[in-house]
Write a protein that holds these residues in place. Structure first.
Motif, PDB file in Angstrom:
ATOM      1  N   VAL B  63     -21.815   8.482  -6.216  1.00  0.00           N
ATOM      2  CA  VAL B  63     -20.584   8.169  -5.439  1.00  0.00           C
ATOM      3  C   VAL B  63     -19.791   6.902  -5.908  1.00  0.00           C
ATOM      4  O   VAL B  63     -18.622   7.005  -6.017  1.00  0.00           O
ATOM      5  N   LEU B  64     -20.539   5.960  -6.229  1.00  0.00           N
ATOM      6  CA  LEU B  64     -19.852   4.758  -6.913  1.00  0.00           C
ATOM      7  C   LEU B  64     -18.752   5.079  -7.721  1.00  0.00           C
ATOM      8  O   LEU B  64     -17.647   4.567  -7.838  1.00  0.00           O
ATOM      9  N   LYS B  65     -19.212   5.501  -9.031  1.00  0.00           N
ATOM     10  CA  LYS B  65     -18.456   5.947 -10.035  1.00  0.00           C
ATOM     11  C   LYS B  65     -17.368   6.891  -9.858  1.00  0.00           C
ATOM     12  O   LYS B  65     -16.323   6.915 -10.418  1.00  0.00           O
ATOM     13  N   GLU B  66     -17.788   7.865  -9.028  1.00  0.00           N
ATOM     14  CA  GLU B  66     -16.748   8.816  -8.679  1.00  0.00           C
ATOM     15  C   GLU B  66     -15.548   8.207  -7.994  1.00  0.00           C
ATOM     16  O   GLU B  66     -14.393   8.698  -8.177  1.00  0.00           O
ATOM     17  N   HIS B  67     -15.849   7.379  -6.977  1.00  0.00           N
ATOM     18  CA  HIS B  67     -14.888   6.481  -6.132  1.00  0.00           C
ATOM     19  C   HIS B  67     -14.324   5.585  -6.997  1.00  0.00           C
ATOM     20  O   HIS B  67     -12.870   5.950  -7.190  1.00  0.00           O
ATOM     21  N   LEU B  68     -14.698   5.150  -7.940  1.00  0.00           N
ATOM     22  CA  LEU B  68     -13.825   4.198  -8.976  1.00  0.00           C
ATOM     23  C   LEU B  68     -12.926   4.936  -9.919  1.00  0.00           C
ATOM     24  O   LEU B  68     -11.948   4.618 -10.425  1.00  0.00           O
ATOM     25  N   HIS B  69     -13.680   6.006 -10.302  1.00  0.00           N
ATOM     26  CA  HIS B  69     -12.718   6.945 -11.430  1.00  0.00           C
ATOM     27  C   HIS B  69     -11.557   7.425 -10.551  1.00  0.00           C
ATOM     28  O   HIS B  69     -10.572   7.415 -11.410  1.00  0.00           O
ATOM     29  N   THR B  70     -11.766   7.884  -9.324  1.00  0.00           N
ATOM     30  CA  THR B  70     -10.524   8.467  -8.647  1.00  0.00           C
ATOM     31  C   THR B  70      -9.533   7.227  -8.599  1.00  0.00           C
ATOM     32  O   THR B  70      -8.062   7.533  -8.728  1.00  0.00           O
ATOM     33  N   ARG B  71      -9.863   6.025  -8.212  1.00  0.00           N
ATOM     34  CA  ARG B  71      -8.722   5.038  -8.220  1.00  0.00           C
ATOM     35  C   ARG B  71      -8.100   4.662  -9.525  1.00  0.00           C
ATOM     36  O   ARG B  71      -7.047   4.069  -9.423  1.00  0.00           O
ATOM     37  N   ALA B  72      -9.115   4.666 -10.591  1.00  0.00           N
ATOM     38  CA  ALA B  72      -8.753   4.398 -12.021  1.00  0.00           C
ATOM     39  C   ALA B  72      -7.945   5.543 -12.533  1.00  0.00           C
ATOM     40  O   ALA B  72      -6.632   5.112 -13.274  1.00  0.00           O
ATOM     41  N   ARG B  73      -8.159   6.813 -12.458  1.00  0.00           N
ATOM     42  CA  ARG B  73      -7.565   7.737 -13.245  1.00  0.00           C
ATOM     43  C   ARG B  73      -7.343   9.008 -12.316  1.00  0.00           C
ATOM     44  O   ARG B  73      -6.408   8.980 -11.639  1.00  0.00           O
ATOM     45  N   ALA B  74      -8.390  10.036 -12.029  1.00  0.00           N
ATOM     46  CA  ALA B  74      -8.011  11.069 -11.267  1.00  0.00           C
ATOM     47  C   ALA B  74      -9.266  11.869 -11.033  1.00  0.00           C
ATOM     48  O   ALA B  74     -10.044  11.885 -11.798  1.00  0.00           O
ATOM     49  N   GLY B  75      -9.480  12.142  -9.775  1.00  0.00           N
ATOM     50  CA  GLY B  75     -10.677  12.849  -9.301  1.00  0.00           C
ATOM     51  C   GLY B  75     -10.356  14.324  -8.863  1.00  0.00           C
ATOM     52  O   GLY B  75      -9.343  14.348  -8.171  1.00  0.00           O
ATOM     53  N   LEU B  76     -11.118  15.289  -8.951  1.00  0.00           N
ATOM     54  CA  LEU B  76     -10.878  16.585  -8.517  1.00  0.00           C
ATOM     55  C   LEU B  76     -11.967  16.981  -7.380  1.00  0.00           C
ATOM     56  O   LEU B  76     -13.036  16.828  -7.489  1.00  0.00           O
ATOM     57  N   PHE B  77     -11.387  17.265  -6.138  1.00  0.00           N
ATOM     58  CA  PHE B  77     -12.509  17.609  -4.995  1.00  0.00           C
ATOM     59  C   PHE B  77     -11.944  18.800  -4.704  1.00  0.00           C
ATOM     60  O   PHE B  77     -11.105  19.616  -4.576  1.00  0.00           O
ATOM     61  N   ASP B  78     -13.176  19.841  -4.290  1.00  0.00           N
ATOM     62  CA  ASP B  78     -13.117  20.794  -3.814  1.00  0.00           C
ATOM     63  C   ASP B  78     -13.074  20.908  -2.282  1.00  0.00           C
ATOM     64  O   ASP B  78     -14.165  20.230  -1.659  1.00  0.00           O
ATOM     65  N   VAL B  79     -12.113  20.996  -1.614  1.00  0.00           N
ATOM     66  CA  VAL B  79     -11.829  21.013   0.021  1.00  0.00           C
ATOM     67  C   VAL B  79     -11.610  22.341   0.633  1.00  0.00           C
ATOM     68  O   VAL B  79     -11.027  22.474   1.446  1.00  0.00           O
ATOM     69  N   SER B  80     -12.393  23.379  -0.132  1.00  0.00           N
ATOM     70  CA  SER B  80     -11.951  24.705   0.192  1.00  0.00           C
ATOM     71  C   SER B  80     -12.452  25.069   1.395  1.00  0.00           C
ATOM     72  O   SER B  80     -12.202  26.311   2.093  1.00  0.00           O
TER      73      SER B  80
END
Lengths: 125, 392
Positions: B63-80
Motif C-alpha cells: 500500500v505505502l509504495k503504491e500510494h507514493l508511486h501514484t503521487r510521484a508518477r502514475a498508478g493504474l487502478f481497476d475500478v470495474s
C-alpha cells in the motif's frame, strides 16, 4: 543461547533463562503490510498471559500484541516509535517489541516450536 | 497478535452499519470478478472481497509504495466494480435533476460533474459522477450502491431509460505522468481539462474517457469494453512510469485528498451541507428547491448545519481509525471519526469526521479517544495534500 517459541497470534518469544523477548513473526508483518505505528509497554508493567501488551498499526489495520506469558516488562524497544518500519524489515531481530521476566516457565508448554509454527502457518493458506 | 485486518474492505458498504463485505474468501463462487481478474492474479495481487467483487487490495509492492508511486508518477487502478450507467431519453438532465441537487441541465456536452442522490429527509443515498455525453448522460455509481441506485433511478424517472453497462471495465490512471502516458495511446486526451469527458478510440476500442479520479492527482477514468480491458491495462502497465495500485492505496489517496467515501463519510444520515458538499448544490436550484430533501438541506444552508465534516490531524504518530470518538478537550464526546489512518504523503496520521459546527474551524483543538486514552488533535482544512488536477 535462547529458545524460540511461537503463539497462534503470530508472536515469537525468545526465552533466555528467566527473560522472554517478544516480537511478531515474518508472517504477521507480511499480513499487516507497512507498519506505521508501534507502541511498546514501559519497564515495570505487570502483564498476565493474554493481556494486551503492545499496539501495532499498519497502513491497513490496527492490531494488538498480547503478552505470551505472565511476567513483568523489563524493557520496551523504544526505537520502534521512531522507525516502525523496522518491524517489516527485521521482524525477528531488530523489530523486537519488549522483554519481560518469566513468572511461570510452565506457560511455555502451551506455545509452539519453530516446526509446529511453520506447520500452523502452512495450514492457514 | 490479533490479525484483525479490516483492509479497505470495511468501507464497502452502502447503508450505514450494513456490511456488504462477507466473510467469504475471494475464491468463492459467489464473488463477481472484473475483466482484469486474471491480470491481477498474474501480477501477484492480494485479492479481497469488496462490495461483492474479488478486488485487488494491494500488489506485491504494498500500500505505502503504491500510494507514493501514484503521487510521484502514475498508478493504474481497476475500478470495474463501480456501476456504469447510460441515462437516455428526451431530457435526461432534466429528469436526473429531480433526484439530485446538482445543476445537471447546465452541464455542457463533454463536461462532467460530481453530484449526490438525496433522500426526502436530506440524507445522501450515493455520490456519483455524471457526464454529458451528448446524446445521453454517462454516470458512474459506487459499487456497493449501484443496484439500489439503478432501482431508485428507474422507479422515480419513468421518462428516461437507465441502461447499466455490464459489459465494460473501468480503469483509472492517476498521477502526474498519467496524461503523458495515456496521450501516448490517444493523443487527443492531452487537450482535456479536469472534468472533461469524451469518447476516445484507444487501441481500436470505443472508450469513454473522463479527466477525473479519486486521488487528488491529475488523471483519467477510462470506460473500456470488457474484451479490450486487459490489453489496455497491459499497454498502460508496459510504460515504465505506471505501476498497478490496489484498493488499499486508493483509500489512503482519497483520504489525503479529502474526498468522501460513501458508507463512511457520507450516508443517509448526513446532509450535503453537513458533509461540506454544499458546493454541489446548484445556484439556481437553491432558489427553486426542487430536489429531494430540499427543505431540510436548504435549512442547513441558511441557518448553518448542526455539525460538519472536517479534517483532523492527530498529534504524534498514532492513527485514529473510523469509529473513534471525538471529544472536546477534557470534555464530552462531540462526534466520530468517519475515515482515518496513516497518510503516506503527509507522513503522519490523518482523519475526517463530524464535529459540531462551533468546533469546525481549522485550528480548533479536540481529543480523539484511541484505546481509552485522549489523543490531542486539531481540526484542519481539507485536503491534506495539495490538489493537482489539471484545471487547464
Amino acid at each position: 543461547m535462547s529458545t524460540l517459541y511461537f503463539t497462534e497470534d503470530h508472536e515469537w518469544v525468545a526465552v533466555d533463562g528467566n527473560t522472554a523477548t517478544v516480537g511478531v513473526t515474518d508472517y504477521a508483518q507480511k499480513q499487516l503490510g507497512d507498519v506505521v505505528f508501534v507502541e511498546v509497554p514501559e519497564a515495570g508493567k505487570v502483564l498476565a498471559k493474554g493481556d494486551e501488551a503492545a499496539v501495532i498499526e499498519s497502513v491497513k489495520a490496527a492490531s494488538e500484541v498480547y503478552a505470551p506469558v505472565t511476567g513483568t516488562v523489563t524493557e520496551g524497544n523504544t526505537d520502534l516509535a521512531e522507525t516502525p518500519a523496522t518491524v517489516n524489515d527485521s521482524p525477528m531481530d531488530d523489530g523486537w517489541f519488549f522483554r519481560m521476566s518469566l513468572d511461570d516457565a510452565s506457560e511455555l508448554d502451551d506455545l509452539m516450536d519453530e516446526a509446529a509454527y511453520a506447520a500452523f502457518v502452512a495450514s492457514l493458506d | 497478535m490479533a490479525l484483525t485486518l479490516e483492509e479497505a474492505a470495511r468501507a464497502a458498504r452502502c447503508d450505514k452499519g450494513t456490511a456488504i463485505v462477507s466473510e467469504s474468501t475471494p475464491s468463492d463462487d459467489s464473488l463477481r470478478t472484473t475483466p482484469l481478474d486474471a491480470l491481477h492474479r498474474s501480477l501477484g495481487a492480494k485479492m479481497v472481497p469488496f462490495a461483492g467483487y474479488a478486488m485487488p487490495v494491494q500488489y506485491p509492492a504494498g500500500v505505502l509504495k503504491e500510494h507514493l508511486h501514484t503521487r510521484a508518477r502514475a498508478g493504474l487502478f481497476d475500478v470495474s466494480h463501480m456501476g456504469q450507467v447510460h441515462i437516455t431519453g428526451d431530457d435526461p438532465a432534466g429528469a436526473l435533476e429531480r433526484l439530485v441537487p446538482g445543476a445537471i441541465r447546465p452541464l455542457k456536452p463533454g463536461r462532467q460533474k460530481y453530484t449526490l442522490l438525496t433522500r426526502d429527509d436530506g440524507g445522501i443515498l450515493d455520490d456519483l459522477m455524471v457526464a454529458n455525453a451528448g446524446s445521453h448522460l454517462f454516470a458512474v455509481l459506487n459499487a456497493a450502491c449501484k443496484a439500489a441506485d439503478i432501482s431508485h433511478l428507474r422507479a422515480h424517472l419513468p421518462d428516461v431509460e437507465i441502461l447499466e453497462l455490464t459489459d465494460r471495465a473501468l480503469l483509472a490512471l492517476q498521477g502526474p505522468e498519467a496524461a503523458a502516458v495515456l496521450a501516448g495511446l490517444a493523443p487527443v486526451v492531452a487537450d482535456m481539462r479536469f472534468m472533461d469527458a469524451r469518447a476516445v478510440e484507444i487501441l481500436g476500442r470505443d472508450c469513454f474517457v473522463t479527466r477525473s479520479g479519486y486521488t487528488g492527482e491529475d488523471g483519467f477514468e477510462i470506460s473500456v469494453p470488457a474484451e479490450g480491458a486487459e490489453r489496455l491495462a497491459r499497454a498502460l502497465l508496459e510504460h515504465e512510469a505506471v505501476e498497478p495500485v490496489g484498493l488499499g492505496a486508493r483509500d489512503s489517496l482519497r483520504l489525503e485528498a479529502g474526498l468522501c467515501l460513501y458508507g463512511s463519510d457520507i450516508d443517509t444520515t448526513t446532509t450535503p451541507v453537513e458533509a461540506d458538499l454544499a458546493w454541489t448544490i446548484g445556484k439556481a436550484r437553491r432558489e427553486t428547491g426542487d430536489f429531494p430533501g430540499a427543505a431540510h438541506i436548504l435549512e442547513h444552508l441558511r441557518d448553518g448545519p448542526p455539525r460538519k465534516r472536517v479534517g483532523l490531524r492527530p498529534e504524534g504518530r498514532a492513527p485514529a481509525r473510523a469509529g473513534t470518538a471525538i471529544h472536546a478537550p477534557g470534555g464530552d464526546a462531540v462526534g466520530t471519526i468517519t475515515s482515518g489512518g496513516f497518510g503516506p504523503t503527509v507522513e503522519g496520521p490523518i482523519a475526517m469526521g463530524y464535529v459540531p459546527t462551533a468546533l469546525a474551524e481549522p485550528g480548533t483543538a479536540v481529543e480523539l479517544m484511541v484505546r481509552g486514552r485522549a489523543l490531542p488533535a486539531r481540526v484542519v482544512a481539507l485536503p491534506f495534500t495539495p490538489p493537482r488536477q489539471h484545471r487547464g
